[in-house]
Design an enzyme around this catalytic site. Structure first.
Site, PDB file in Angstrom:
ATOM      1  N   CYS A 176      -8.664  -6.615   2.472  1.00 11.45           N
ATOM      2  CA  CYS A 176      -8.830  -5.166   2.676  1.00 11.45           C
ATOM      3  C   CYS A 176     -10.272  -4.753   2.449  1.00 11.45           C
ATOM      4  O   CYS A 176     -10.774  -3.822   3.048  1.00 11.45           O
ATOM      5  CB  CYS A 176      -7.950  -4.396   1.701  1.00 11.45           C
ATOM      6  SG  CYS A 176      -6.315  -5.062   1.611  1.00 11.45           S
ATOM      7  N   GLY A 224       6.436  -7.590   1.087  1.00 13.18           N
ATOM      8  CA  GLY A 224       7.132  -8.765   1.614  1.00 13.18           C
ATOM      9  C   GLY A 224       6.231  -9.824   2.231  1.00 13.18           C
ATOM     10  O   GLY A 224       6.476 -11.025   2.077  1.00 13.18           O
ATOM     11  N   THR A 247       0.834  -1.208   0.000  1.00 13.29           N
ATOM     12  CA  THR A 247       0.000   0.000   0.000  1.00 13.29           C
ATOM     13  C   THR A 247       0.863   1.251   0.000  1.00 13.29           C
ATOM     14  O   THR A 247       0.609   2.192  -0.765  1.00 13.29           O
ATOM     15  CB  THR A 247      -0.950  -0.027   1.221  1.00 13.29           C
ATOM     16  OG1 THR A 247      -1.766  -1.198   1.117  1.00 13.29           O
ATOM     17  CG2 THR A 247      -1.833   1.208   1.261  1.00 13.29           C
ATOM     18  N   THR A 252      13.919   5.763   9.316  1.00 11.02           N
ATOM     19  CA  THR A 252      15.003   4.790   9.492  1.00 11.02           C
ATOM     20  C   THR A 252      14.731   3.544   8.662  1.00 11.02           C
ATOM     21  O   THR A 252      13.642   2.974   8.737  1.00 11.02           O
ATOM     22  CB  THR A 252      15.107   4.407  10.983  1.00 11.02           C
ATOM     23  OG1 THR A 252      15.349   5.598  11.714  1.00 11.02           O
ATOM     24  CG2 THR A 252      16.216   3.415  11.230  1.00 11.02           C
ATOM     25  N   ASN A 270      -5.262 -10.196  -7.325  1.00  5.79           N
ATOM     26  CA  ASN A 270      -5.379 -10.816  -5.998  1.00  5.79           C
ATOM     27  C   ASN A 270      -6.757 -11.433  -5.804  1.00  5.79           C
ATOM     28  O   ASN A 270      -6.972 -12.187  -4.854  1.00  5.79           O
ATOM     29  CB  ASN A 270      -5.132  -9.776  -4.900  1.00  5.79           C
ATOM     30  CG  ASN A 270      -6.042  -8.572  -5.038  1.00  5.79           C
ATOM     31  OD1 ASN A 270      -6.009  -7.885  -6.063  1.00  5.79           O
ATOM     32  ND2 ASN A 270      -6.859  -8.307  -4.040  1.00  5.79           N
TER      33      ASN A 270
HETATM   34  N1  PLP Z   1      -1.893  -4.953  -4.312  1.00  5.23           N
HETATM   35  C1  PLP Z   1      -2.323  -6.224  -4.331  1.00  5.23           C
HETATM   36  C2  PLP Z   1      -2.560  -6.888  -5.642  1.00  5.23           C
HETATM   37  C3  PLP Z   1      -2.539  -6.914  -3.138  1.00  5.23           C
HETATM   38  O1  PLP Z   1      -2.965  -8.181  -3.159  1.00  5.23           O
HETATM   39  C4  PLP Z   1      -2.308  -6.234  -1.912  1.00  5.23           C
HETATM   40  C5  PLP Z   1      -2.618  -6.897  -0.620  1.00  5.23           C
HETATM   41  O2  PLP Z   1      -3.575  -7.640  -0.528  1.00  5.23           O
HETATM   42  C6  PLP Z   1      -1.847  -4.915  -1.932  1.00  5.23           C
HETATM   43  C7  PLP Z   1      -1.648  -4.308  -3.153  1.00  5.23           C
HETATM   44  C8  PLP Z   1      -1.538  -4.169  -0.654  1.00  5.23           C
HETATM   45  O3  PLP Z   1      -0.375  -4.698  -0.071  1.00  5.23           O
HETATM   46  P1  PLP Z   1      -0.087  -4.540   1.523  1.00  5.23           P
HETATM   47  O4  PLP Z   1      -1.027  -5.440   2.232  1.00  5.23           O
HETATM   48  O5  PLP Z   1       1.344  -4.975   1.664  1.00  5.23           O
HETATM   49  O6  PLP Z   1      -0.257  -3.113   1.843  1.00  5.23           O
END
Ligand code: PLP
Length: 382
Positions: free
Chosen positions: A327, A203, A71, A240, A152
Site C-alpha cells: 500500500c 481473507g 481496510t 448484499t 506487516n
Molecule cells: N493491516 C495490515 C497489518 C495489513 O498487512 C494490511 C494489508 O496489507 C491491511 C491492514 C489492509 O488489508 P486489505 O489489503 O485487506 O485492505
C-alpha cells in the site's frame, strides 16, 4: 516459474478453497437476504461460514460482520466506534507501527472529528514501547485504542496479553481495536481472550479471494455503520452479503487453523534456511525483524544495494519480494515503521521484505538465496 516471496501483501487462493469457491459462484447465486428457498440456502451458507470462523477465532457467530477486506474492517471499527461513542474522550492511542489503513483513518478522525492522536513509539525490535504506552494512557483520558498485533513490515508481535490489561486498568472507558490481518491463519488467536472490542482481518492474506474480510465486534460494543443501504448484517454493514466469499474465507481460515503449528514450524525452518544460505554465500546483511516475531515476515537490509534495485532485479527473474507494505510502495525509500524503529535512511533504503509461506520448499528458498546473492554481486556498490 514464479517464486513468490511477497505473500504478506497477498496470497493466491488455496487450491482446496478455489474448487469450492468456484462451485459456489456458479451454483448458488442467490441473495442471502431473499426469502425464497435459494436465498435461504445462501443464508445458510453465510451462517455456516460464521460457525467455522467462530470456531477458528474463538468468538461467537453473532460477533462476525463480513466486509470487503482489512481496510474496510479497520475503517468501520475506528470510524463506526468513535461516531457511535461520541461522548467518549476525543483522544486516541495507537502505535507508530500501524498499517496505513489505521493511520489514514485516524487522520480522518483528527481532521473531521477533532480527535487528538497519540502514536506510541516503537522499540528497536519494532514493538510498541510499553512505558510510552502507559504514559500515553495516563496523559489524558482516552476514548479509542488501536493496536497492530503482528507487523506487516517486520513480523514484530505486540504482546496484547500485557498491553490490553494496561488499557483496562488505566483507560477502562476506551474502545479497543486490534489489527489482526497478519495474525489470522498464521498464529493462534482467541478474540474472547484478547480483550479487544473489535478486530479486523482480511481473507486474501491467508488464501481466500480478494474482496473478503471480517470485522469482529464484541457483543454489546457500540458501532455506527459507515456504509448505508439495505440494512444487512443488523445494519452494521449494508450491501448484499458475499456468500461464496464468506464461505471461502471460512474454509481458508479453517485450512490453516487445522495446520497452524505444523505450518509455523515449516515457515520458521524456511526463514532460518534462507538466513543460513545467504550467510554461506557471504552476502552482507542486517536482519531488521526481531527474534521471536512472526516467521512469515523477514525484514532485512543488504548494505550497498537499494531495496528497490534488488526488487527489480529479482522481479525480472520471476522472484518476487517487496520493499515494504504494497500500500505504501509508491513512496520509495520511505518506511514509517522502520523509521519508527530508529533505522537510518541508508538502512531503510537497502531494506527488503521477504515473506515465507507454508507452500515454500527448501529448493524455492535456495533459489531465492542464490538469485539474491548473484544480484548482490552484480549491483552492490560497497
Ligand atoms: N493491516 C495490515 C497489518 C495489513 O498487512 C494490511 C494489508 O496489507 C491491511 C491492514 C489492509 O488489508 P486489505 O489489503 O485487506 O485492505
Amino acid at each position: 516459474m514464479i517464486y513468490d516471496f511477497d505473500t504478506t501483501a497477498t496470497s493466491p487462493v488455496l487450491p482446496e478453497v478455489l474448487t469450492e469457491y468456484v462451485r459456489m459462484l456458479g451454483e448458488q447465486g442467490n441473495n442471502p437476504s431473499s426469502t425464497h428457498a435459494g436465498g435461504l440456502r445462501a443464508l445458510h451458507q453465510v451462517d455456516e461460514a460464521k460457525r467455522i470462523i467462530a470456531r477458528c477465532l474463538d468468538c461467537s457467530a453473532e460477533e462476525i460482520i463480513f466486509t470487503s477486506g482489512g481496510t474496510e474492517s479497520i475503517n468501520l471499527a475506528l470510524l463506526g466506534a468513535s461516531r457511535r461513542n461520541n461522548r467518549r474522550p476525543r483522544r486516541a492511542v495507537t502505535t507508530a507501527g500501524e498499517h496505513d489503513a489505521v493511520i489514514e483513518t485516524f487522520k480522518v478522525l483528527r481532521d473531521d472529528e477533532g480527535y487528538e492522536i497519540d502514536f506510541v513509539p516503537l522499540t528497536p525490535e519494532g514493538t510498541a514501547d510499553t512505558d510510552a504506552f502507559i504514559q500515553a494512557l495516563e496523559k489524558a483520558p482516552c476514548g479509542l485504542i488501536s493496536l497492530i498485533v503482528a507487523s506487516n513490515e517486520t513480523g514484530a508481535v505486540n504482546d496484547c496479553g500485557l498491553l490490553l490489561p494496561l488499557v483496562r486498568e488505566r483507560a477502562p472507558q476506551a474502545v479497543t481495536h486490534g489489527d489482526i490481518v497478519q495474525v489470522c491463519g498464521k498464529m493462534p488467536f482467541s478474540f474472547r481472550r484478547s480483550g479487544f472490542d473489535f478486530a479486523s482481518l482480511s481473507g486474501h492474506k491467508f488464501g481466500a479471494p480478494k474482496g473478503t474480510g471480517v470485522l469482529l465486534k464484541r457483543k454489546g460494543a457500540a458501532l455506527s455503520p459507515i456504509i448505508h443501504g439495505g440494512g444487512q448484517q443488523h445494519n452494521f454493514r449494508s450491501g448484499t452479503v458475499n456468500a461464496p466469499g464468506a464461505m471461502a474465507l471460512a474454509l481458508a481460515l479453517r485450512f490453516h487453523s487445522e495446520r497452524l503449528e505444523a505450518e509455523r514450524e515449516h515457515v520458521l525452518a524456511m526463514h532460518h534456511l534462507f538466513l543460513r544460505e545467504i550467510a554461506a554465500r557471504g552476502v552482507p546483511h542486517r536482519v531488521i525483524s526481531p527474534d521471536g516475531g512472526s516467521p512469515y515476515v523477514l525484514s532485512i537490509a543488504f548494505p550497498g544495494i537499494r531495496g528497490e534495485t534488488m526488487l527489480n532485479a529479482l522481479s525480472a527473474e520471476g522472484v518476487y519480494l517487496s520493499t515494504g507494505s504494497a500500500c505504501g510502495s509508491k513512496r520509495a525509500g520511505e518506511n514509517h515503521v522502520l523509521a519508527a524503529m530508529g533505522l537510518d535512511k541508508q538502512a531503510i533504503l537497502s531494506a527488503v521484505r521477504i515473506s515465507f509461506a507454508p507452500h515454500h520448499t527448501d529448493s524455492d528458498v535456495r533459489h531465492l538465496a542464490s538469485r539474491l546473492a548473484d544480484n548482490y554481486g552484480r549491483y552492490a556498490s560497497i
